[in-house]
Every structure is written in structure tokens, then in C-alpha cells.
Write a protein that holds these residues in place. Structure first.
Motif, PDB file in Angstrom:
ATOM      1  N   ALA A  23       0.945  -1.025   0.211  1.00 37.33           N
ATOM      2  CA  ALA A  23       0.025   0.214  -0.047  1.00 37.33           C
ATOM      3  C   ALA A  23       0.812   1.248  -0.009  1.00 37.33           C
ATOM      4  O   ALA A  23       0.852   2.008   0.786  1.00 37.33           O
ATOM      5  CB  ALA A  23      -1.052  -0.041   1.186  1.00 37.33           C
ATOM      6  N   ILE A  73      -0.893   5.530  -0.550  1.00 31.42           N
ATOM      7  CA  ILE A  73      -1.948   5.996   0.168  1.00 31.42           C
ATOM      8  C   ILE A  73      -1.843   7.388   0.281  1.00 31.42           C
ATOM      9  O   ILE A  73      -3.013   8.167   0.013  1.00 31.42           O
ATOM     10  CB  ILE A  73      -2.129   5.410   1.473  1.00 31.42           C
ATOM     11  N   CYS A 112     -10.636   1.563  -0.779  1.00 29.94           N
ATOM     12  CA  CYS A 112      -9.755   0.548  -0.844  1.00 29.94           C
ATOM     13  C   CYS A 112     -10.441  -0.892  -0.627  1.00 29.94           C
ATOM     14  O   CYS A 112     -10.927  -1.163   0.558  1.00 29.94           O
ATOM     15  CB  CYS A 112      -9.248   0.766   0.903  1.00 29.94           C
ATOM     16  N   ASP A 150      -3.975  -3.379  -4.837  1.00 31.32           N
ATOM     17  CA  ASP A 150      -2.753  -3.694  -4.829  1.00 31.32           C
ATOM     18  C   ASP A 150      -2.314  -5.008  -5.728  1.00 31.32           C
ATOM     19  O   ASP A 150      -3.261  -5.497  -6.133  1.00 31.32           O
ATOM     20  CB  ASP A 150      -2.107  -3.796  -3.319  1.00 31.32           C
ATOM     21  N   GLY A 155      -7.971  -2.130   3.078  1.00 26.57           N
ATOM     22  CA  GLY A 155      -7.356  -2.786   1.789  1.00 26.57           C
ATOM     23  C   GLY A 155      -6.952  -4.335   2.406  1.00 26.57           C
ATOM     24  O   GLY A 155      -7.565  -4.690   3.152  1.00 26.57           O
ATOM     25  N   GLU A 161      -0.928  -1.481   8.615  1.00 24.71           N
ATOM     26  CA  GLU A 161      -0.815  -1.190   6.996  1.00 24.71           C
ATOM     27  C   GLU A 161       0.405  -1.752   6.389  1.00 24.71           C
ATOM     28  O   GLU A 161       1.203  -2.194   6.990  1.00 24.71           O
ATOM     29  CB  GLU A 161      -0.419   0.315   7.071  1.00 24.71           C
TER      30      GLU A 161
END
Lengths: 179, 385, 276
Positions: B127, B130, B147, B177, B289, B339
Motif C-alpha cells: 500500500a 496511500i 480501498c 494492490d 485494503g 498497514e
């Protein structure tokens, strides 16, 4: 919750990833299960490593990455060298005995299938070795039904090649039975 | 394979990138431009095949700059337009993303993010973009970014991205992604009439643009789409409500900069979606995500051992879900931000939550490999101890 | 006192009362050539979308022309126009911008649009310098000329735009100077009518920046220079490189019919629609 994590690996060109896609597709499309399929391969399209990870489950899959598979299908020695150690304790190894020389002693449940020579000698189609392996996998693990896999194979392979791929699949399936 | 249908109803086992393409076409996309890039190429490849089958156009451009510019141009020509790329392409597009924001252009930008910085690792998802999609173009602006966590959501949220773009006349990002872009999973596509599709409002003819408000309305000005005799004046330079350039009046400058921001902020409740499963939780795992799936698996592991762990998933990361984060922060003792990067959204989350609870960050055990649930669980145990 | 209205006034936005150009600028001549071409072809401004970039000449259509106008980022008008044309294949899409915009920062889009042979009409105003930003050297600045960013003389070689775009695949390429407004108008008309990529390179005077840097002086002396140094392309065959060195070759470099992108795309879609 019943969930099976699988790794199918080989070298580029052996069709390991296609085998994984067919497996997942069979589970989702014809067996009403849940599946995820991911893959990795080296930059060279032929001869580098190739691997696919498939999760098949009766329930929606949360974490989609396979870290320690229940089943490793190895189409090359490189696959065992790379992924053998990650196999879960008590996990199953199914390998192409034509392509694999050394298997770690620690793996107790091993199935050796001469997939490449079966594909080459009995079908004159060495590219179908992945389907032989898929047949063996189906019989050993029953993670997906035979009919589902047959339907998924027929849908996934190039038109006109359905029969030979299904034959390869059945030879792999029977090979395990005769062990 | 030839298929003139816009909506491929049924259950499919396909890649996230496939789902994104089908979502776009189901949403009515009829123009796409792109430049080949891993791990986004499958979207463009399929759009090139599918769009002409449903009467649309795909253009492979000479670079990503041309891709976003031609998509904006096509949107002004009345098309539902998109472009698709990965981090390096977003970097190249930034100046013209600002153009899209400033001219209030409906547009979908799909970012199948990859491991950076720079050329990095093309095939590994991360990611990584962002913050750059929200802050990468110069000047102050607000953006919408969604996401997805699965191939199914790459279908669903691509449709939502088009609907938001059309409703609010803004560029909308889909922040996928490489992991879910290349992952196959079941994708259920409903009947066409079960899919809600939004269309932009279009301006009415007037004697002059001075008799019409074409821009800078917080409730979204009807768009003076080209080719209809509306004689639209479109510039990304400072302009007034009619689109006319004005570089001398400070009041116009102020409105030019803040109205597009206010437009999104005013409608934030309609735009922002989160999934909070935090009732009785002591610790909330905050994600967006792909990592959201790891968080749910970790919460399940922890709950099995009697730990009160909840999850807060941001389906919309921009506009930033400040209110929703504050609400959860006031219920829990701890927030653990997960994340698949070095903590891009963490400072923003901390700024909203730190007054009410302890906030910490956990990146993946190996950057680029989404968090292993066991890894998260062991960290939770440390946090409690 | 009687008042008269300029015959081309009807094509401009009535509330725009003044231009941004300096006294003596060639942009007015180019703008008139464009509007005259549209007038003589009896086309409506609603048949057009005008797209421009950044620089003095990008202001020719925007805000003045009473039509759909898109004023874009620096270097990108052809990329934007490509999307507009693909979305509105039945409209005339015209790009008006300068040499810095279209051949330096936007050079790649220019050659690729020509290669695609997409039906755009590009009026490229070439004044040989970056005028709006204060007189910096451009890819079109003659070698040796001293500018504020080449205070020791421009060391680099110069783009010869029209032959370059002809080589890239355009259907129509012409170059004229502001000393040739009627010929320029005729070529713009041909460019608009051409189904394919058309470039009209309009060599234009910038007395404020270029005139000062080159010591060519004011607008009149620059126009005189254009007059004295322009050579018709038909006459160049008998001239050697040394003779051509300081000349401006004018005329039509290409005028041909070839497969055009939007037409080809429409055919593909029709074929796909017809098949089961």
C-alpha cells in the motif's frame, strides 16, 4: 471450519500455476466451496521458478496467504528445495518422480507420480504432466471432487485439447489408486 | 472471447484485475487509456479487448501522462472515463490529477499498488501510494479513494468509484494492490438491473457562460460537457463559477481553492464507508485494503482466547474518516494500526484518536507480505502485557 | 460617429474585451487565420472543440473563442485533445499552442499523435523562444542566439518541426509565417478538412522577447525578415545546405490520405457489434 492450504510449484512452462487456477475454479464454480489462488514467478517466462498457492475452504477465507501448506505438489527438485521446509508437520507431498531426486526424510506422507513420463510416453504430450499431478492430487486429498475438476479442466484448456488433458488427469488419478 | 454484454452475470473465479475491468464496464465505462505496467496491466489488457465489444474505446498511450490527460479529455467529451496504473504511473500523473481536481472532472483512476520506492518490486503488492494519491499533486485539494480487500470488492468498489465520480464530478481512486489484483477468488456478478448506476448532471444551454454556474458549487454544478453547444470554458487556472479565468481577485482565488474541497467534505457522510466491529472491544485493529483480512483473522484468533479485540476497516481512506475513527477511539483502550507500508495513514489516525486511547502502529513481519494473523496476535498479547 | 464590427467578432465570447498579447505580436494574425478558415468553410463554432496548453499562443482560443475550450497543463494539449476526439469523433478538435509547449515538454505527445494519425488539427505557433516566461531558449531557438538562459549563445541544435512531424506520419503538414496570412488560412482550411493528423506550423514574430534577443527589432522588421528569408519548399531542391541555413522553408510538406485512428476504431466496433 474445514480449510486446506496447498502449494503447487515447478519451473516456468510446466503449468503449475494453471493447475492451481483450475483447482480453485473447480472448488468455487462446481463444488460450491470458497477458494483463493495466488502466484509468484521469476521474471523469465520459461525455466525460472513458478509457484501457486491455493486455499480451499467450506467458509469464506479471511487470510489469503499460504504460509505453511497442508499439501505441496512439487513438479521439480527446485520446488522441494524452496518450499519443502514450509510444509505443515504431517503435511502431504506429491511429487513428479521424474523431476525430483531428493526428498527430505522429515516428510512422512509422500506420493511419487511419474507424471512427466506418463504424459510423454502414454499421451505423447509432456505438457499435460500438470494434469497428471492434478489427478493424483484429487485422489490423494479429495479436496475438490473429481467431477468438478474434470469440468474445470475442460473449461480451462485450449479448445480441442480437452480430451487429452482429461486423459492425463485420469491417468494421474488412477496412478495413485494403484500405488 | 467475444461478448457484447456489459454485465457478465454469474459466479466467476478470476483475478482482482479481471473483476476491476468488469466492474468498470458494468458501471458504464466507455473510455479507458493506459500504459503497460506491472501489476496493473491485466486491467488494461482486458479493457482493450472488452471495451470495443460494448461500443467503448481503449487507447494505449505513449506514457501515463498521456493516459490521464486523454481520460480527462474523454470525460469532458461525455465519456465515463478511467485510467489504470501502479505507483510509478501515479507519480507521472500527479500534475494532471490536479487538473482533474481543479476542473471538477469525473474520472476513475485505478491504482494497483506495488512495492516501492522507485522501480522497486513490480509484482509485489504494497500500500505504497496511500498518501501520494491524496497529497501528491501541488496545492490544497481533497480526493476520494476507496480501498478494496478482495477481487469481489475490486468489482463492487470500481462501480462505486464511477458512481461517486459521476455524482460529485471528481477523480476517484481505487486503491487496489498487486496481491488482490493478481489473486483469484470468487466474484459474484449480479443481474444488470441489480447494479445501481449514477450519471452526471449536465448543464443546460445558456446565452453565455456568464449566465450559468458551471463550477465551484458545493452541491455539484451540472457539467458543461463538450459537443452540445454549451460553449464551455474549462481551465485549471484559477477560475470563477463560470469557468472564466481570474488571476487578480483574491475572493475568487479563495473560492477556486476551497469550493472543490468543501464539495467533498460537505458530502463526506455519503462518501465515507467503514466497517466497525468493535462492540465491547478493548483493542481495535484499524486497517484498510488487503491487510483487513489479516486483521479479521487475528481478531478471531484472539477472541478464541477470550481477548476483546475488534476491527475497524476503512473502505474509504480519503476523504479521511476522522469522525468514524474518533468514535471508535472513544470506545477502546488501544488502537493498533496495521498497514502494508511503513505507516502512511498512521499519523492521520493518531491525530484523531490519541486524545481518547493509546495508538500504535504495526507493519507486516516482512514488508510487502501482508501481516500473518499469528504475528498480529503475538503483538496483541505483548500490547496487553 | 459610425461603428463597425469586425467580421470575425461573432466567433468570440462577447464579454472578453481585450487580449493578453503584446503590441506587434503575431498571435492576432494566426488567430484571424484560424477564424477566417472556419468562416470560409462555413462551419459553426459548435462543430469544434479547441484545446490549448500553456504559453502565449495557448491563449488564442481560450478565453476568446465562443466555443468549447479546454485550457490544459503545460505540454499536454495534444494528449487531452486525443481523449476529446475519441469521445467526440464527429467534432473538429483543434489544438492551438506554442513551440515550447508542443515540441519541448509536450514533444512526445506531438510525434505520437502524428504516428497514430488521429484526426486533430494542430496550429503550432513557433516564435523560436519562451516568450511568456521571459525569453528563455527553446528547442526552436536558432543555434548561437543569446537568450536569458543561453547567455553565452544557444549551444544546441534546432528542431525543424514540420519535416519532423511529416516523418512521424502526419497526413497534412504545412508551414507559413505571419507574413503569409492568406496561405496560412488556406492550409488551416485544408488541415480542418483533412481526415487525419494535420499540423500547421505558424512561424510568428515576438518582438518583445525574440526581437530583442536577436536584434531583429520590432514587428515590422521581423515581418520583413520573414518576407526576405522565406523560401517555397518547391524551390529548395535546387538549393544546397549552406544556402538553406538561415532560410524559413514554407509551403505544404505533406498532403496525403491514409488510415485514420477514429475511423479505424469505428470500423472495429461495427465489426464486433455485427458478429454474434
Amino acid at each position: 471450519m474445514s480449510q486446506t492450504d496447498l502449494t503447487i510449484a515447478g519451473v516456468g512452462g510446466q503449468g503449475s500455476i494453471l493447475a492451481g487456477v483450475i483447482l480453485g475454479s473447480a472448488a468455487v464454480t462446481y463444488d460450491d466451496k470458497y477458494a483463493t489462488q495466488t502466484q509468484a514467478y521469476s521474471s523469465e517466462l520459461r525455466g525460472g521458478f513458478a509457484a501457486t498457492w491455493v486455499i480451499i475452504s467450506d467458509e469464506p477465507i479471511e487470510f489469503p496467504r499460504v504460509t505453511h501448506p497442508d499439501v505441496l505438489v512439487a513438479q521439480a527438485q527446485d520446488s522441494i528445495n524452496r518450499f519443502g521446509e514450509m510444509l505443515k508437520p504431517g503435511g502431504i507431498l506429491i511429487c513428479d518422480s521424474d523431476m525430483v531426486q531428493e526428498v527430505p526424510q522429515t516428510i512422512e506422507r509422500q506420493f511419487r507420480v511419474a507424471a512427466t513420463s506418463i504424459a510423454r510416453n502414454r499421451l505423447q504430450a509432456p505438457v499435460t504432466a500438470n494434469m497428471v499431478m492434478l489427478g493424483a492430487l484429487c485422489n490423494v486429498t479429495q479436496v475438490v471432487s473429481r467431477t468438478a475438476l474434470e469440468k474445470a479442466i475442460a473449461k480451462a484448456v485450449p479448445k480441442g485439447k480437452e480430451q487429452i488433458n482429461l486423459e492425463a488427469f485420469n491417468l494421474g488419478f488412477e496412478q495413485v489408486k494403484n500405488m | 472471447m467475444q461478448n457484447n454484454k456489459r454485465v457478465l452475470k454469474g459466479t466467476h473465479f478470476e483475478m482482482g484485475n479481471w473483476a476491476c475491468t468488469e466492474g468498470a464496464i458494468a458501471a458504464g465505462c466507455n473510455f479507458a487509456a493506459g500504459y503497460p505496467i506491472t501489476p496493473a496491466s491485466e486491467v488494461a489488457n482486458r479493457l482493450a479487448d472488452r471495451l470495443p465489444q460494448v461500443g467503448g474505446t481503449f487507447l494505449q498511450t505513449e506514457d501515463e501522462i498521456s493516459a490521464i490527460c486523454s481520460a480527462i479529455g474523454a470525460s469532458w467529451a461525455g465519456c465515463k472515463a478511467m485510467t489504470v496504473t501502479s505507483g510509478p504511473g501515479i507519480s507521472l500523473m500527479q500534475e494532471n490529477i490536479g487538473f482533474g481536481v481543479s476542473t471538477e472532472t469525473p474520472l476513475v483512476i485505478v491504482d494497483v499498488q506495488r512495492f516501492g520506492p522507485s522501480t522497486g518490486v513490480p509484482s509485489v503488492g504494497l500500500a505504497g501510494d496511500i498518501v501520494q494519491v491524496a497529497r501528491g499533486s501541488h496545492g490544497d485539494y481533497q480526493i476520494i479513494a476507496l480501498c478494496p480487500e478482495s477481487p469481489q470488492e475490486m468489482f463492487d468498489l470500481t462501480i462505486r468509484a464511477f458512481n461517486l465520480a459521476e455524482t460529485y464530478r471528481v477523480p476517484v481512486f481505487l486503491m487496489a494492490d498487486g496481491f488482490i489484483g493478481h489473486m483469484r477468488e470468487q466474484i459474484v456478478i449480479p443481474e444488470a438491473d441489480q447494479i445501481e448506476i449514477k450519471q452526471r448532471k449536465i448543464a443546460e444551454p445558456a446565452e453565455s457562460v456568464l449566465d450559468r454556474q458551471d463550477f465551484l458549487d458545493v452541491n455539484v454544478a451540472p457539467m458543461p460537457v463538450f459537443g452540445r453547444g454549451l460553449k464551455a470554458h474549462v481551465t485549471s487556472s484559477c477560475h470563477d463559477e463560470h469557468g472564466m479565468r481570474n488571476l487578480s481577485d483574491p475572493a475568487v482565488m479563495h473560492r477556486y481553492a476551497i469550493r472543490p474541497i468543501e464539495k467533498i467534505c460537505t458530502h463526506r457522510d455519503d462518501i465515507i464507508q467503514v466497517q466497525a466491529d468493535c462492540a465491547d472491544a478493548q483493542i481495535a485493529l484499524v486497517t484498510y485494503g488487503t491487510v483487513s483480512r489479516s486483521a479479521r483473522a487475528a481478531a478471531r484468533l484472539a477472541r478464541k482466547e477470550g481477548l476483546k479485540i475488534g476491527t475497524l476497516r476503512l473502505l474509504t481512506c480519503w476523504p479521511f474518516p476522522d469522525k468514524e475513527i474518533r468514535q471508535v477511539a472513544e470506545q477502546v483502550d488501544d488502537m493498533l494500526v496495521l498497514e502494508n507500508n511503513m505507516g502512511q495513514l498512521y499519523p492521520y489516525i493518531k491525530a484523531e484518536a490519541a486524545h481518547a486511547c493509546h495508538v500504535s502502529f504495526l507493519g507486516p513481519q516482512t514488508l510487502g507480505q501482508i501481516h500473518d494473523p499469528e504475528f498480529i496476535f503475538s503483538h496483541i498479547k505483548e500490547l496487553i502485557a | 460617429m459610425s461603428t463597425s464590427t469586425h467580421p470575425l467578432k461573432k466567433y468570440t465570447r462577447s464579454h472578453i474585451m481585450r487580449t493578453t498579447t503584446c503590441p506587434g505580436c503575431g498571435i492576432g494574425t494566426v488567430s484571424q487565420a484560424i477564424l477566417r478558415a472556419i468562416d470560409e468553410l462555413e462551419l459553426d463554432m459548435d462543430d469544434f472543440v479547441f484545446v490549448s496548453g500553456i504559453g502565449c499562443s495557448a491563449w488564442i482560443p481560450s478565453p476568446f473563442y465562443n466555443a468549447d475550450t479546454l485550457h490544459t497543463t503545460h505540454g499536454r494539449p495534444i494528449a487531452y485533445a486525443t481523449g476529446v476526439k475519441l469521445g467526440l469523433p464527429d467534432k473538429h478538435v483543434m489544438v492551438v499552442s506554442g513551440d515550447g509547449d508542443l515540441t519541448a515538454i509536450g514533444g512526445n505527445h506531438l510525434i505520437h499523435a502524428a504516428r497514430r494519425n488521429i484526426d486533430l488539427t494542430v496550429v503550432l505557433v513557433n516564435n523560436g523562444i519562451y516568450a511568456m516566461t521571459g525569453g528563455q531558449t527553446a528547442p526552436t531557438t536558432p543555434r548561437g542566439l543569446t537568450t536569458i538562459t543561453s547567455p553565452h549563445g544557444t549551444l544546441e541544435h534546432t528542431f525543424d518541426i514540420s519535416p519532423m512531424i511529416a516523418a512521424a506520419g502526419a497526413s497534412f503538414v504545412a508551414r507559413w509565417t505571419t507574413y503569409h496570412p492568406r496561405q496560412m488560412t488556406r492550409s488551416i482550411k485544408k488541415g480542418i478538412q483533412k481526415k487525419g493528423f494535420a499540423l500547421i506550423e505558424a512561424v510568428s514574430q515576438c518582438p518583445v522577447q525574440y526581437g530583442r534577443a536577436s536584434n531583429l527589432g520590432d514587428a515590422v522588421s521581423m515581418l520583413t525578415y520573414f518576407k526576405d528569408n522565406s523560401v517555397r519548399i518547391s524551390k529548395t531542391q535546387k538549393m544546397d545546405a549552406a544556402e538553406l541555413q538561415s532560410k524559413i522553408v514554407v509551403g505544404e510538406f505533406v498532403d496525403t490520405e491514409k488510415a485514420e485512428l477514429t475511423t479505424e476504431l469505428a470500423q472495429v466496433k461495427n465489426k464486433l457489434r455485427a458478429s454474434p
